[in-house]
Every structure is written in C-alpha cells, then in structure tokens.
Write an enzyme that holds these catalytic residues in place. Structure first.
Site, PDB file in Angstrom:
ATOM      1  N   TYR A 157      40.814  35.596  29.667  1.00 48.76           N
ATOM      2  CA  TYR A 157      39.524  34.948  29.904  1.00 48.76           C
ATOM      3  C   TYR A 157      39.050  35.388  31.279  1.00 48.76           C
ATOM      4  CZ  TYR A 157      36.164  31.116  30.655  1.00 48.76           C
ATOM      5  OH  TYR A 157      35.035  30.380  30.908  1.00 48.76           O
ATOM      6  N   ASP A 197      41.750  40.822  37.311  1.00 49.74           N
ATOM      7  CA  ASP A 197      41.161  39.489  37.435  1.00 49.74           C
ATOM      8  C   ASP A 197      42.266  38.565  37.945  1.00 49.74           C
ATOM      9  OD1 ASP A 197      40.337  36.907  37.142  1.00 49.74           O
ATOM     10  OD2 ASP A 197      39.684  37.103  35.056  1.00 49.74           O
ATOM     11  N   LYS A 219      39.187  30.277  42.712  1.00 50.76           N
ATOM     12  CA  LYS A 219      40.126  29.147  42.761  1.00 50.76           C
ATOM     13  C   LYS A 219      40.744  28.959  44.153  1.00 50.76           C
ATOM     14  CE  LYS A 219      40.837  29.265  37.779  1.00 50.76           C
ATOM     15  NZ  LYS A 219      40.150  28.098  37.274  1.00 50.76           N
TER      16      LYS A 219
END
Ligand code: HOZ
Length: 430
Positions: free
Chosen positions: A146, A241, A269
């Site tokens: 994702y 990623d 994050k």
C-alpha cells in the site's frame, strides 16, 4: 463489570450520520473485527484512554509515528512553542532546513528531498518524479503493498483496501490503472519475466521493503538481489516506500538494514512526530526534475508547516540509538512472549517481526506474499482482536496491518500483552 463502550457507541452513531462509516479512515471503523471502535480521548506513553474510561496498552502507535510513546513532553513543548510563533507561513523557514539536514543524516541516499503532508503525497510525488525523469508511464507495484490512496496505487493495494476486499478502488480510471503493473511480492522470477518483456516501458519499481500494510513480511535475499539488478539494467528507478519502515526497522530504514541504495525514498509517520508529514527524495539527478528546477510539478500550502517541522525535529533528536533499541527490545519481548503462548496453547499462528514492527498471523507458516496473508484465518483474528481489547490491549483492527512498539513499552506493558494473549488466543478458537 462487563466491558462496555456505551459512550463510544453513542459517538459512533452520531459520527455515522456525518462521515462514511463514522470515521475519517476506513480501518478505524472496526468492520474487519468484532464489535465497535472505542473513541479515544487521550494517549500518554504506551497507553491509550477511551471515552468510556478504559485504558489500553497501545500496539497501534498511531499506525507508526508514536515510536517515543504518545505525548512525549519534549515533543509537546516543541509544538506548543512553534504554535506560539505562528502556525503557518507559506514561506521558507529555518526549521525546514534543519529537518531536511537531519533526515539526510539518517538517509544518506536522499541527496535532495521535499517535505509534504502525508505518506500518500510522498509516494504520489516520487512516482511523478520517476515518470518525469524517465519519460515512461508504466511502473511496478507488488500485490498487497500500500503506497497511499493516490489513483495509480489503488491497484491490488494492501491496508484498508485489502481489509475490506477492495484492492482495486472504484473511481480509478481504467486508462490510468493500466499503467500500474502488479506482481507478487517476493517473486524474483516474476520480476525478471516482466523486465524481459516490458523493461523499456517501466519508469520505476515501488515497494515496501519490509511490508506493513499486509502485515509484516520480510523480503527474501533473492527478491532484494533482483531489485538491485533488474531495474537498473532497464533504466528504471527503485522507490523504497519507507513510510512505515522508516526509523522503524532501523533508524536508517530498510535501506540501512539491507544495505540497499534506492533511487528514491518515501518517508512519513515517525518523521512527523505525530503531525501530518511526508517526505520524498533521492538522487539529485532525479530530484532536479522537481519544480522550480525542473518540469515535475509538486507544491503544498502546508508543506514544511512549522508545527510539523517542530514535532519532526524534536522526534528525530529524541530518537537516539538507545531509544530505538528500547522500542526494538520491547518488540523482541512481545514476539517471544506471543510465540511462547502460541506454543503453550497449541494455536496455529506465527509472529513475524522486524525491528519495532510485528504481526501475528493465524497461519501455520509466515506469509511470503499477499495470497498467503489472504489465506490466514481472518475471522479468528476478528475474535482475537475483540478479546484482546476486552483484556486492555489495543491491536490494529485488521489482520492486514502491523503492530508498532515504542520506547515507552516496558516490562509491565509487555507482560500485560502476553497475559492478555494467554487468555484471548484459546478463547478466539471459535
Ligand atoms: N491505512 C492506515 C494504516 N495502514 C490506517 C490509517 C488510519 O486509519 O489512521
């Protein structure tokens, strides 16, 4: 007294009239697990508190960012001080320079970088750079990975998309999705066959170098070797990623852990210390394509926002090797404790862990790709999740996600998690 979420359920009812599913991000609706979500009123260190007066050991860590625990006093102080100076200027600040320099200390492969507002923006922008730099449209992603919710990535996507069995989102034009080539994770032969057939068309290969959005899966050596050689041979870029793995599997991310130098990297994050931040960057030769130096456009009113940079700088300063090691040691201890309970209770389950991230899968063996995660017993995960919540442990509400430990999870919290699992695992058998 029976476990009750009376106030949370009343809030959910009001919320459902206003927001789809009553939430601002789908997995939070708890549709993939039993029961309703507690509404959270505050968080401190390793603990979450809900509107109904319960306290939970938190294993979600705001989906990654809370590596120092919640509401670290120095991060809070830095954000408050920044707010007092003004919450947004839409103009360059010294803090952006300091933050970019700090990020590059941890991620030396990022010669140049841009601060944006989310992991979605980071990945979307990195892909645009790869397309702009190569002049190619097609790219490779792996099933179950994702990379945020930009259109091109919602093809065989993980996280909430996988959780709700909708890996291909409605609303993504087929004309765009045709440029997204999906392959199974951990399959070097499939990657080789694709490059053999279409290598000249591929702008980039993007991956979660350790997956978190279909639970924790490690890349095999053969897979990493193929990623080191094949894209380069065909003029394609490799994009790591590291929105989840950045500062989480190693302070320098999976690229430091595996000694892999990607062309472009995406962060989010942890790097924002709990405020909305994403980062993309990489080799100067590619980043020089970004406007105003080049023709790849990307911009943002709140990019490099003063509150976000204050939280990010404070977090990176506080994330010493010692703090990282404490979080990783907590993850080791939870993994070991859960494995013991799995053995004691003869449960068909495995725990996969890398650094501060881990996932318990209801399967006989650790999954290596999305199909193997999909084959896990997700109904049992739903029951296990609820029982753990009732025992005071807040797990991610999906079998397609990872748990995140923090430097504030000490022996008491680890014991609480393991003791809860000792009750919940056998009771979840159904
Ligand atoms: N899809 C996100 C984690 N993989 C969840 C974000 C959220 O709900 O806060």
């Amino acid at each position: 007294m029976a476990f009750s979420l009376e106030h949370s359920e009343a809030l959910l009812e009001r919320a459902r009239a206003l927001m789809p599913g009553g939430v601002n991000s789908p997995v939070r609706a708890f549709r993939a697990v039993e029961g309703h979500p507690p509404f959270i009123s505050k968080a401190r260190g390793p603990w979450l508190y809900d509107e109904d007066g319960h306290r939970y050991v938190d294993l979600v860590g705001t989906w990654g960012p809370a590596i120092l625990g919640h509401a670290h006093p120095e991060v809070v102080a830095a954000v408050c001080a920044a707010a007092g100076r003004g919450t947004s200027f839409g103009a360059p600040t010294a803090a952006e320079v300091v933050m970019a320099e700090k990020i590059r200390e941890f991620y030396p492969a990022m010669d140049m970088l841009r601060l944006v507002n989310s992991g979605t923006e980071a990945c979307m922008s990195a892909l645009r750079v790869a397309r702009g730099a190569t002049g190619r449209d097609a790219f490779v992603k792996f099933e179950g990975c994702y990379h945020g919710h930009a259109d091109s990535f919602l093809v065989k996507a993980g996280s909430g998309a996988a959780t709700f069995g909708e890996p291909d989102s409605a609303g993504v034009p087929a004309d765009l999705a045709q440029h997204t080539v999906t392959l199974p994770y951990n399959d070097p032969d499939a990657l080789a066959a694709l490059f053999e057939a279409r290598g000249h068309e591929i702008a980039a290969v993007i991956l979660e170098p350790v997956t978190g959005n279909m639970g924790v899966i490690k890349p095999s050596e053969a897979f990493l070797d193929a990623l080191r050689t094949l894209p380069k041979q065909h003029g394609a870029l490799v994009i790591f990623d590291e929105v989840m793995t950045g500062f989480r599997v190693h302070r320098g991310g999976a690229q430091a852990l595996f000694g892999f130098e990607p062309d472009l990297t995406c962060l989010g994050k942890v790097v924002g210390g709990g405020l909305p931040v994403g980062v993309y960057g990489g080799k100067a030769a590619y980043m020089q394509h970004v406007s105003p130096l080049g023709k790849v456009y990307q911009a943002g009113t709140l990019s490099g926002n003063p509150l976000a940079t204050a939280a990010g700088i404070a977090t990176l300063d506080l994330l010493t090797q010692d703090a990282f090691d404490r979080a990783a040691a907590a993850a080791d201890a939870v993994t070991e404790g859960l494995r013991q309970v799995i053995a004691e209770t003869k449960t068909t389950a495995v725990v996969e862990q890398v650094g501060t991230m881990l996932t318990l899968f209801f399967a006989a063996e650790a999954p290596k790709n999305f199909d193997e995660v999909a084959a896990c017993d997700h109904a049992r995960f739903g029951r296990f999740h609820r029982l753990m919540l009732e025992e005071g442990v807040y797990l991610p509400p999906s079998g397609y996600e990872a748990c995140f430990l923090s430097a504030e999870h000490g022996p008491d919290e680890v014991n609480a998690i393991v003791d809860a699992a000792r009750k919940a695992l056998p009771a979840s058998a159904g």
